[in-house]
Design a protein around this motif. Structure first.
Motif, short mmCIF file in Angstrom:
data_model
loop_
_atom_site.label_atom_id
_atom_site.label_comp_id
_atom_site.label_asym_id
_atom_site.label_seq_id
_atom_site.Cartn_x
_atom_site.Cartn_y
_atom_site.Cartn_z
N GLU A 1 7.48 10.61 -6.08
CA GLU A 1 8.01 11.21 -4.86
C GLU A 1 7.62 10.32 -3.69
N THR A 2 8.30 10.48 -2.60
CA THR A 2 8.05 9.64 -1.44
C THR A 2 6.66 9.90 -0.87
N ILE A 3 5.94 8.84 -0.60
CA ILE A 3 4.60 8.95 -0.02
C ILE A 3 4.70 8.58 1.45
N GLN B 1 0.48 16.12 -7.89
CA GLN B 1 -0.07 14.77 -7.92
C GLN B 1 1.09 13.78 -8.07
N VAL B 2 1.12 12.80 -7.18
CA VAL B 2 2.14 11.76 -7.24
C VAL B 2 1.84 10.82 -8.41
N GLN B 3 2.87 10.48 -9.14
CA GLN B 3 2.75 9.53 -10.25
C GLN B 3 3.27 8.18 -9.81
N LEU B 4 2.51 7.14 -10.13
CA LEU B 4 2.95 5.77 -9.87
C LEU B 4 3.23 5.10 -11.21
N MET B 5 4.30 4.32 -11.26
CA MET B 5 4.66 3.64 -12.50
C MET B 5 4.96 2.18 -12.21
N GLU B 6 4.25 1.30 -12.91
CA GLU B 6 4.49 -0.12 -12.78
C GLU B 6 5.47 -0.60 -13.85
N SER B 7 6.18 -1.65 -13.54
CA SER B 7 7.04 -2.32 -14.51
C SER B 7 7.15 -3.79 -14.13
N GLY B 8 7.65 -4.59 -15.06
CA GLY B 8 7.89 -5.99 -14.77
C GLY B 8 6.90 -6.96 -15.35
N GLY B 9 5.86 -6.45 -15.99
CA GLY B 9 4.89 -7.35 -16.59
C GLY B 9 5.48 -8.04 -17.82
N VAL C 1 -4.34 -15.95 -4.38
CA VAL C 1 -2.90 -15.72 -4.60
C VAL C 1 -2.07 -15.99 -3.36
N ARG C 2 -2.73 -16.19 -2.23
CA ARG C 2 -1.98 -16.40 -0.98
C ARG C 2 -1.11 -17.64 -1.11
N GLY C 3 0.15 -17.50 -0.71
CA GLY C 3 1.10 -18.60 -0.83
C GLY C 3 1.86 -18.60 -2.15
N ARG C 4 1.37 -17.84 -3.12
CA ARG C 4 2.06 -17.75 -4.42
C ARG C 4 2.64 -16.37 -4.66
N PHE C 5 1.95 -15.33 -4.19
CA PHE C 5 2.38 -13.96 -4.38
C PHE C 5 2.91 -13.39 -3.07
N THR C 6 3.89 -12.49 -3.19
CA THR C 6 4.43 -11.80 -2.02
C THR C 6 4.56 -10.32 -2.32
N ILE C 7 3.90 -9.51 -1.50
CA ILE C 7 4.01 -8.06 -1.63
C ILE C 7 5.05 -7.57 -0.63
N SER C 8 5.85 -6.61 -1.06
CA SER C 8 6.89 -6.13 -0.15
C SER C 8 7.26 -4.69 -0.47
N ARG C 9 7.80 -4.06 0.53
CA ARG C 9 8.31 -2.69 0.40
C ARG C 9 9.27 -2.46 1.55
N ASP C 10 10.53 -2.13 1.25
CA ASP C 10 11.52 -1.99 2.31
C ASP C 10 11.24 -0.77 3.19
N ASN C 11 10.95 0.34 2.56
CA ASN C 11 10.63 1.56 3.31
C ASN C 11 9.90 2.51 2.37
N VAL C 12 9.46 3.66 2.92
CA VAL C 12 8.60 4.56 2.14
C VAL C 12 9.33 5.17 0.95
N ALA C 13 10.65 5.13 0.94
CA ALA C 13 11.40 5.73 -0.17
C ALA C 13 11.73 4.72 -1.26
N TYR D 1 -3.97 7.27 -5.47
CA TYR D 1 -3.15 7.33 -6.67
C TYR D 1 -3.13 5.97 -7.37
N TRP D 2 -3.11 6.03 -8.70
CA TRP D 2 -3.07 4.81 -9.51
C TRP D 2 -1.98 4.91 -10.57
N GLY D 3 -1.38 3.78 -10.88
CA GLY D 3 -0.47 3.71 -12.01
C GLY D 3 -1.23 3.43 -13.29
N GLN D 4 -0.50 3.34 -14.40
CA GLN D 4 -1.11 3.11 -15.71
C GLN D 4 -1.37 1.64 -15.98
#
Length: 120
Positions: free
Chosen positions: A26-28, A1-9, A63-75, A109-112
């Motif tokens: 791990e890479t998804i 099972q892949v684990q997701l971990m959030e940070s930055g709050g 949130v449109r215009g205020r939030f930006t979601i991003s991910r450079d690549n799957v790794a 998958y969900w983070g905590q």
């Protein structure tokens, strides 16, 4: 099972900014979408933003215009840059990844969660 971990709050004043990060154990490769949800006590978890496997971002209207979601690549981690924060953005923010494994089995998958508090 892949684990997701959030940070930055954290705690920030209205009008301020935070950047949330979501790191996977791990890479998804086979995800259909990855996104951020939020939940306040007594309410249902709400989708905030998601990014598709081809990199297209999507946002809820509030949130449109205020939030930006991003991910450079799957790794790499997934981010949620939150600007011009409002008190109503206060919530626990969760990272999610959904898709289908090479075996054909779906995954979700969900983070905590990480707390974001915006003071007025």
């Amino acid at each position: 099972q892949v684990q997701l971990m959030e940070s930055g709050g954290g705690l920030v004043q209205a009008g301020g900014s935070l950047r949330l990060s979501c790191t996977a154990s791990e890479t998804i490769f086979s995800f259909r979408s990855m996104g951020w949800y939020r939940q306040v006590p007594g309410k249902q978890r709400e989708l905030v933003a998601f990014i598709t496997s081809d990199g297209r971002p999507n946002y809820i209207d509030s949130v449109r215009g205020r939030f930006t979601i991003s991910r450079d690549n799957v790794a790499k981690p997934m981010y949620l840059q939150m600007n011009s924060l409002k008190p109503e953005d206060t919530a626990v923010y969760y990272c999610n990844a959904a898709g289908t494994l090479p075996t054909g089995r779906p995954f979700d998958y969900w983070g905590q969660g990480t707390q974001v508090t915006v003071s007025s």
